[in-house]
Design an enzyme around this catalytic site. Structure first.
Site, PDB file in Angstrom:
ATOM      1  N   GLU A  79       0.835  -1.194   0.000  1.00  0.00           N
ATOM      2  CA  GLU A  79       0.000   0.000   0.000  1.00  0.00           C
ATOM      3  C   GLU A  79       0.872   1.248   0.000  1.00  0.00           C
ATOM      4  OE1 GLU A  79      -4.151  -1.168   2.029  1.00  0.00           O
ATOM      5  OE2 GLU A  79      -2.507  -0.982   3.438  1.00  0.00           O
TER       6      GLU A  79
ATOM      7  N   CYS B  58       3.283   8.449   1.026  1.00  0.00           N
ATOM      8  CA  CYS B  58       3.736   7.574   2.105  1.00  0.00           C
ATOM      9  C   CYS B  58       3.985   6.202   1.483  1.00  0.00           C
ATOM     10  CB  CYS B  58       2.641   7.545   3.158  1.00  0.00           C
ATOM     11  SG  CYS B  58       2.978   6.450   4.517  1.00  0.00           S
TER      12      CYS B  58
ATOM     13  N   CYS C 107       5.396  -6.562   8.855  1.00  0.00           N
ATOM     14  CA  CYS C 107       6.476  -6.026   9.688  1.00  0.00           C
ATOM     15  C   CYS C 107       6.840  -7.082  10.721  1.00  0.00           C
ATOM     16  CB  CYS C 107       6.001  -4.742  10.376  1.00  0.00           C
ATOM     17  SG  CYS C 107       7.316  -3.842  11.213  1.00  0.00           S
TER      18      CYS C 107
ATOM     19  N   CYS D 108       4.603  -3.365  17.301  1.00  0.00           N
ATOM     20  CA  CYS D 108       4.159  -2.222  18.093  1.00  0.00           C
ATOM     21  C   CYS D 108       2.668  -2.419  18.359  1.00  0.00           C
ATOM     22  CB  CYS D 108       4.444  -0.926  17.357  1.00  0.00           C
ATOM     23  SG  CYS D 108       6.196  -0.773  16.952  1.00  0.00           S
TER      24      CYS D 108
ATOM     25  N   CYS E 260      -0.214  -0.543  16.357  1.00  0.00           N
ATOM     26  CA  CYS E 260      -0.078  -0.443  14.900  1.00  0.00           C
ATOM     27  C   CYS E 260      -0.721  -1.636  14.199  1.00  0.00           C
ATOM     28  CB  CYS E 260       1.408  -0.357  14.531  1.00  0.00           C
ATOM     29  SG  CYS E 260       1.699  -0.423  12.755  1.00  0.00           S
TER      30      CYS E 260
ATOM     31  N   GLY F 243       5.968  -1.535   7.257  1.00  0.00           N
ATOM     32  CA  GLY F 243       7.310  -2.080   7.411  1.00  0.00           C
ATOM     33  C   GLY F 243       8.305  -1.170   8.086  1.00  0.00           C
TER      34      GLY F 243
ATOM     35  N   SER G 262      11.291   6.971   8.398  1.00  0.00           N
ATOM     36  CA  SER G 262      10.821   6.826   9.776  1.00  0.00           C
ATOM     37  C   SER G 262      11.203   5.452  10.320  1.00  0.00           C
ATOM     38  CB  SER G 262       9.293   6.972   9.804  1.00  0.00           C
ATOM     39  OG  SER G 262       8.796   6.645  11.080  1.00  0.00           O
TER      40      SER G 262
ATOM     41  N   CYS H  57      -2.057   6.832   9.233  1.00  0.00           N
ATOM     42  CA  CYS H  57      -0.872   6.221   9.844  1.00  0.00           C
ATOM     43  C   CYS H  57      -1.237   4.977  10.626  1.00  0.00           C
ATOM     44  CB  CYS H  57      -0.270   7.153  10.885  1.00  0.00           C
ATOM     45  SG  CYS H  57       0.618   8.505  10.237  1.00  0.00           S
TER      46      CYS H  57
HETATM   47  N1  SAH Z   1       8.037   1.215  10.857  1.00  0.00           N
HETATM   48  C1  SAH Z   1       8.332   2.582  10.817  1.00  0.00           C
HETATM   49  C2  SAH Z   1       7.580   3.342   9.756  1.00  0.00           C
HETATM   50  C3  SAH Z   1       6.128   3.030   9.537  1.00  0.00           C
HETATM   51  S1  SAH Z   1       4.963   3.536  10.754  1.00  0.00           S
HETATM   52  C4  SAH Z   1       8.126   3.204  12.155  1.00  0.00           C
HETATM   53  O1  SAH Z   1       7.555   2.558  13.016  1.00  0.00           O
HETATM   54  O2  SAH Z   1       8.560   4.333  12.335  1.00  0.00           O
HETATM   55  C5  SAH Z   1       4.725   5.283  10.528  1.00  0.00           C
HETATM   56  C6  SAH Z   1       4.268   5.994  11.817  1.00  0.00           C
HETATM   57  O3  SAH Z   1       2.894   5.699  12.136  1.00  0.00           O
HETATM   58  C7  SAH Z   1       5.082   5.585  13.024  1.00  0.00           C
HETATM   59  O4  SAH Z   1       5.426   6.686  13.811  1.00  0.00           O
HETATM   60  C8  SAH Z   1       4.102   4.695  13.751  1.00  0.00           C
HETATM   61  O5  SAH Z   1       4.435   4.572  15.085  1.00  0.00           O
HETATM   62  C9  SAH Z   1       2.803   5.414  13.512  1.00  0.00           C
HETATM   63  N2  SAH Z   1       1.618   4.604  13.785  1.00  0.00           N
HETATM   64  C10 SAH Z   1       1.500   3.270  13.761  1.00  0.00           C
HETATM   65  N3  SAH Z   1       0.234   2.889  14.060  1.00  0.00           N
HETATM   66  C11 SAH Z   1      -0.465   4.010  14.280  1.00  0.00           C
HETATM   67  C12 SAH Z   1      -1.837   4.280  14.594  1.00  0.00           C
HETATM   68  N4  SAH Z   1      -2.716   3.305  14.718  1.00  0.00           N
HETATM   69  N5  SAH Z   1      -2.218   5.565  14.737  1.00  0.00           N
HETATM   70  C13 SAH Z   1      -1.328   6.572  14.563  1.00  0.00           C
HETATM   71  N6  SAH Z   1      -0.044   6.381  14.251  1.00  0.00           N
HETATM   72  C14 SAH Z   1       0.398   5.122  14.116  1.00  0.00           C
HETATM   73 FE1  SF4 Z   2       6.022  -0.776  14.624  1.00  0.00          FE
HETATM   74 FE2  SF4 Z   2       6.408   0.678  12.390  1.00  0.00          FE
HETATM   75 FE3  SF4 Z   2       6.301  -2.026  12.270  1.00  0.00          FE
HETATM   76 FE4  SF4 Z   2       4.083  -0.633  12.796  1.00  0.00          FE
HETATM   77  S1  SF4 Z   2       5.267  -0.588  10.895  1.00  0.00           S
HETATM   78  S2  SF4 Z   2       4.796  -2.507  13.864  1.00  0.00           S
HETATM   79  S3  SF4 Z   2       4.883   1.092  13.999  1.00  0.00           S
HETATM   80  S4  SF4 Z   2       7.855  -0.795  13.341  1.00  0.00           S
END
Ligand code: SAH
Ligand code: SF4
Length: 387
Positions: free
Chosen positions: A112, A126, A133, A137, A140, A188, A220, A362
């Site tokens: 995506e 984006c 991934c 987290c 996420c 990812g 990021s 996000c």
């Molecule tokens: N894996 C990388 C990049 C992708 S995530 C990282 O974690 O930085 C891009 C951003 O979206 C990150 O800051 C992540 O923490 C945030 N994010 C993930 N899930 C989210 C959610 N449900 N609501 C808002 N931000 C979120």
């Molecule tokens: Fe964590 Fe970024 Fe992977 Fe989501 S995409 S699980 S925020 S590292």
């Protein structure tokens, strides 16, 4: 007698699909042209430059349009290679203008990418760096999808090309671009796929092509500390860190990678990021989770943590997804949090949620791609080739 088996001729393999030139680096393109005897090695640099401009400046997907290249050479290029774009499985447009593309780059591989107008200079894309991934987290959506695999540089570049096709932004405009910024904030963890991410950045920032400035490309990371130095040196991209918590016990829960690289290690790595300065600030991303990390005391702890680092803070209202237990902080709480940071001199915009209605915001990205057995992928590939 040698016991080494020569497997190269053991089984007649199915004919390989033609190499797609549109995702190769300049060096890769030169090598491909030489290997296919399109030109002798001493002419490869010039020939590759010509082809490169057609692909990356004009965005052509048809060798026939390369009008300053001789007809015979064009015919040979078309016989040997392809410039085809991957299939767009789904294209959705949100009420707020956000566009989400689901792109199938290979059998079973769906990624995506999201275009968000009025972000950055004009609009940001984006992009994803992996399908799924490996990190989990807890807030996420992507984290609930197992890693399928790393994307190749070509698959990362293809996301940009597809968006520019859709925005009708070929040839690369000098000014008034609709797509002005790239953020690696899709699916990812980019620093677990650094080589391909770096090659993709080389391609999309090349001056004779899409020509996006490296200062408008942001990577990021959730905090893969040992790769930060290499990211800066290899790409000169802008750095964004998914912080989300100001103490280790909470960050261990929200971003489990913190158990491996804790806040002390992370902050030291950021301070040493190549090129960090007031003109090139690091962005801290901080997702606002109701009752979890959103108190005024935590805003003050955040200030303490980032003291002395040229930084801005992006406050991201939590975007809910099906099955999550977290809730987004109240608007008032987010404003109080932002005011504390602002007062201390940090730009701390609250990121307006975009594209929530199409699950494009996000952390909401998750494709249906599942980790399938290699044999199933091979079978699907053969079926496609045979079709
Ligand atoms: N894996 C990388 C990049 C992708 S995530 C990282 O974690 O930085 C891009 C951003 O979206 C990150 O800051 C992540 O923490 C945030 N994010 C993930 N899930 C989210 C959610 N449900 N609501 C808002 N931000 C979120
Ligand atoms: Fe964590 Fe970024 Fe992977 Fe989501 S995409 S699980 S925020 S590292």
């Amino acid at each position: 007698m040698s016991h080494t088996l020569d497997l190269s001729r053991a089984a007649p393999s199915a004919e390989k699909p033609p190499v797609n030139l549109s995702g190769l680096t300049r060096a890769g393109l030169r090598e491909a042209l030489i290997a296919a005897e399109i030109c002798p090695p001493e002419k490869a640099k010039m020939r590759a430059s010509q082809v490169w401009r057609w692909i990356h400046h004009y965005g052509v997907t048809d060798f026939g349009l390369m009008s300053d290249i001789g007809k015979d050479v064009r015919a040979k290029l078309a016989e040997t290679f392809t410039l085809a774009r991957p299939e767009i499985v789904e294209r959705q447009i949100s009420k707020d203008g956000t566009r989400k593309y689901l792109i199938r780059t290979a059998p079973g591989i769906e990624v995506e990418a999201v275009y968000i107008p009025d972000v950055g200079r004009a609009g940001a894309l984006c992009v994803s760096s992996q399908v799924g991934c490996t990190l989990n987290c807890t807030f996420c959506h992507t984290g609930t999808q197992k890693l399928v695999r790393n994307l190749t540089a070509a698959e990362i570049v293809a996301q940009v090309q597809v968006a520019r096709d859709d925005l009708e932004e070929w040839p690369s405009p000098k000014e008034d671009r609709r797509l002005s910024n790239i953020v690696f904030m899709g699916m990812g963890e980019p620093l677990y796929n650094l080589d391909n991410v770096a090659d993709a950045i080389d391609i999309i920032s090349d001056n004779e092509g899409i020509a996006l400035s490296r200062r408008r490309i942001t990577v990021s990371t959730s905090g893969v500390v040992p790769q930060l130095q290499a990211l800066g040196e290899r790409t000169a991209a802008m750095l964004a860190i998914s912080l989300h918590a100001t103490n280790d016990p909470l960050r261990d829960v929200l971003v489990p990678l913190n158990k491996k690289y804790d806040l002390e290690a992370l902050m030291a790595g950021i301070r040493a990021y190549p090129g960090l300065s007031n003109a090139r600030r690091v962005t801290f991303e901080y997702v606002m989770l109701k009752g979890v990390n959103d108190s005024p005391a935590e805003a003050r702890a955040l200030l303490k943590l980032i003291e002395g680092i040229p930084a801005k803070v992006n406050l991201i209202p939590f975007n809910p997804w099906p099955g999550t237990d977290y809730q987004c902080s109240d608007w008032k709480t987010i404003e109080v949090f932002a005011a504390i940071l602002n007062k201390a001199g940090y730009a701390s915009p609250i990121r307006t949620p975009r594209g929530r209605d199409i699950l494009a915001a996000c952390g909401q990205l998750k494709s249906e791609s599942e980790k399938v057995r290699a044999s199933a992928v091979r079978k699907a590939e053969q079926a496609v080739e045979a079709a």
